[in-house]
Structures are given as C-alpha cells and as structure tokens.
Motif scaffolding. Structure first.
Motif, short mmCIF file in Angstrom:
data_model
loop_
_atom_site.label_atom_id
_atom_site.label_comp_id
_atom_site.label_asym_id
_atom_site.label_seq_id
_atom_site.Cartn_x
_atom_site.Cartn_y
_atom_site.Cartn_z
N THR A 2 0.87 -1.17 0.00
CA THR A 2 0.00 0.00 0.00
C THR A 2 0.91 1.22 0.00
N LEU A 3 0.87 2.00 -1.05
CA LEU A 3 1.74 3.15 -1.21
C LEU A 3 1.02 4.40 -0.73
N VAL A 4 1.60 5.07 0.27
CA VAL A 4 1.06 6.33 0.78
C VAL A 4 2.10 7.41 0.53
N VAL A 5 1.74 8.43 -0.25
CA VAL A 5 2.73 9.43 -0.63
C VAL A 5 2.23 10.84 -0.36
N HIS A 6 3.20 11.72 -0.09
CA HIS A 6 2.92 13.12 0.19
C HIS A 6 4.05 13.96 -0.39
N ASP A 7 3.70 15.11 -0.98
CA ASP A 7 4.68 16.05 -1.51
C ASP A 7 5.64 15.36 -2.49
N TRP A 8 6.96 15.43 -2.25
CA TRP A 8 7.92 14.79 -3.17
C TRP A 8 7.75 13.27 -3.19
N GLY A 9 7.07 12.72 -2.21
CA GLY A 9 6.79 11.29 -2.24
C GLY A 9 5.97 10.88 -3.44
N GLY A 10 5.21 11.83 -4.02
CA GLY A 10 4.40 11.52 -5.20
C GLY A 10 5.23 11.04 -6.37
N PRO A 11 6.10 11.90 -6.92
CA PRO A 11 6.91 11.44 -8.05
C PRO A 11 7.89 10.34 -7.68
N ILE A 12 8.44 10.38 -6.48
CA ILE A 12 9.40 9.35 -6.08
C ILE A 12 8.70 8.00 -5.92
N GLY A 13 7.63 7.97 -5.13
CA GLY A 13 6.93 6.72 -4.87
C GLY A 13 6.21 6.18 -6.09
N LEU A 14 5.54 7.06 -6.83
CA LEU A 14 4.81 6.59 -8.01
C LEU A 14 5.77 6.21 -9.13
N GLY A 15 6.91 6.88 -9.20
CA GLY A 15 7.92 6.46 -10.17
C GLY A 15 8.37 5.04 -9.91
N ALA A 16 8.57 4.72 -8.62
CA ALA A 16 8.97 3.35 -8.25
C ALA A 16 7.83 2.37 -8.52
N ALA A 17 6.61 2.75 -8.17
CA ALA A 17 5.47 1.85 -8.34
C ALA A 17 5.21 1.54 -9.81
N LEU A 18 5.29 2.54 -10.65
CA LEU A 18 5.01 2.32 -12.07
C LEU A 18 6.05 1.44 -12.73
N GLY A 19 7.21 1.34 -12.10
CA GLY A 19 8.24 0.45 -12.62
C GLY A 19 8.03 -1.00 -12.25
N ASP A 20 7.13 -1.28 -11.28
CA ASP A 20 6.89 -2.66 -10.83
C ASP A 20 5.48 -2.73 -10.24
N LEU A 21 4.51 -2.37 -11.05
CA LEU A 21 3.16 -2.11 -10.57
C LEU A 21 2.47 -3.33 -9.96
N GLU A 22 2.85 -4.52 -10.37
CA GLU A 22 2.17 -5.72 -9.87
C GLU A 22 2.42 -5.94 -8.38
N ARG A 23 3.42 -5.28 -7.82
CA ARG A 23 3.70 -5.42 -6.39
C ARG A 23 2.81 -4.52 -5.53
N PHE A 24 2.03 -3.64 -6.16
CA PHE A 24 1.28 -2.63 -5.41
C PHE A 24 -0.21 -2.94 -5.45
N ALA A 25 -0.85 -2.82 -4.27
CA ALA A 25 -2.27 -3.16 -4.14
C ALA A 25 -3.17 -1.93 -4.07
N ARG A 26 -2.65 -0.84 -3.50
CA ARG A 26 -3.45 0.36 -3.30
C ARG A 26 -2.52 1.58 -3.29
N VAL A 27 -3.10 2.75 -3.57
CA VAL A 27 -2.34 4.00 -3.55
C VAL A 27 -3.13 5.06 -2.81
N VAL A 28 -2.46 5.78 -1.91
CA VAL A 28 -3.06 6.90 -1.19
C VAL A 28 -2.23 8.15 -1.48
N LEU A 29 -2.89 9.19 -1.97
CA LEU A 29 -2.23 10.44 -2.31
C LEU A 29 -2.62 11.53 -1.33
N LEU A 30 -1.61 12.16 -0.72
CA LEU A 30 -1.83 13.28 0.20
C LEU A 30 -1.11 14.50 -0.36
#
Length: 202
Positions: A2-30
């Motif tokens: 479950t990816l929870v991101v805020h501020d710079w966590g958005g591009p950093i975390g989503l960049g990582a997730a989009l590179g291996d999306l099958e490992r991610f179940a949910r996304v929370v954006l703050l």
C-alpha cells in the motif's frame, strides 16, 4: 504494497510503483503531484534564487522554519516538541543540502535534468486506474492547492476523494486521527487476496 505518498513522495513513490506495478495493491495520495506544472508559489521560487536561496535555506534554515507556520492550519499542533522534532534533522549547513536540492529539482523547463523523468511518470499515471486510489487533500494548502487535486481527478476520475477543508500542507500533522481512520477504512474496503501457498512472482 500500500503506497502512501505526500509532496515529493508523489513522483518518487509513483515512479517506483510504475516500474513494478504488480507489487502494489493500493495507492493513497496526500497533497502531492507527479506531473508537470508551471505553477510554483513565490515562496518556493525565492528559495531557488542564486546565492540568496542557499543562504536562506541552508544558512538560516528558513525553509524548514517557515514551514512550521505556513504548512499547517492548526497551529496549536506545532508544540515545542513537535517543532523541535521537525527541525532536528536540519541542524547544520551540510544537513540542509537535501532541502535545497528538492527545491532546485522542481523541473519547470525541458532542459532541467529531471524534466524527462517527470514527463515519463506523468505519461504512465493512467495505469494507476487499475488500482484502488484514495486522495486525502488538505484544502488550505498554498503549495499543492485544490488545483492539483483537480488535475489528479482528470487522470484518475474513479478515485475515492476526501477534501479536508480545515487542513493545510502538512496533512498528517493537521489531522492525524482523521487521516489514519480514512486510510484504515480504505485498506479494509480493498482487501488483497491471499497468495496461495507456493505461489511466487519469481
């Protein structure tokens, strides 16, 4: 994950997730962004000014100190221990370099070293629509204003959205109980099927 991101966590975390999306179940954006925008508050722009910016950010710790007031709506939560904790990692010129770098690393022009990386992330954001996405937004954020929330909804119109009218940029600092409860309910509403014994991604 479950990816929870805020501020710079958005591009950093989503960049990582989009590179291996099958490992991610949910996304929370703050209060974040992971797409190009020319919008930049003057308070951020001044920190990018040659000479003056580093003197303020790294010399006076002005960015972090100002955030203790500007990034929250509920100033009563900024008690002396909380303030001390938020400032503790940035106790010297050398330890403030990351703050200066993240200010400098906002790509506004094609020639910026991070521009293509952010553009690639933005291009792939629609892939997140196959995952449950929750957006918890502090509506009194002067940096990631409601404009950015609407940009997200253009990309992910099916997301679960919670607009917190009395909350600023530091969403979790301003509304810790509400944020935790919302995320817990979101996770419970989107359970992950257990992996069968012996099943792997190898």
């Amino acid at each position: 994950v479950t990816l929870v991101v805020h501020d710079w966590g958005g591009p950093i975390g989503l960049g990582a997730a989009l590179g291996d999306l099958e490992r991610f179940a949910r996304v929370v954006l703050l209060n974040t962004a992971a797409f190009r925008s020319s919008r930049m508050p003057w308070r951020i722009r001044v920190c990018r000014t040659p000479v003056l910016g580093p003197l303020a950010v790294r010399g006076l710790n002005a960015f972090c100190r100002a955030a203790l007031w500007m990034a929250v709506a509920h100033h009563d939560r900024m008690t002396p221990p909380v303030r001390a904790g938020l400032l503790a990692p940035y106790d010297s010129w050398a330890h403030r370099i990351a703050v200066q770098r993240f200010v400098d690393d906002i790509p506004l022009k094609f020639s910026h070293p991070s521009y293509q990386t952010l553009a690639a992330i933005e291009t792939n954001l629609s892939r997140l629509q196959w995952l449950p996405v929750q957006m918890i937004w502090g509506m009194r954020d002067w940096c990631f204003s409601p404009y950015f929330l609407e940009r997200w909804l253009d990309v992910l119109p099916g997301a679960e959205v919670h607009r917190l009218a009395d909350v600023g940029h530091y969403v979790v600092e301003d509304a810790p109980v509400r944020v935790v409860q919302l995320i817990e309910r979101f996770i419970a509403a989107h359970p992950v099927a257990p992996i069968e014994q012996g099943q792997t991604n190898a």
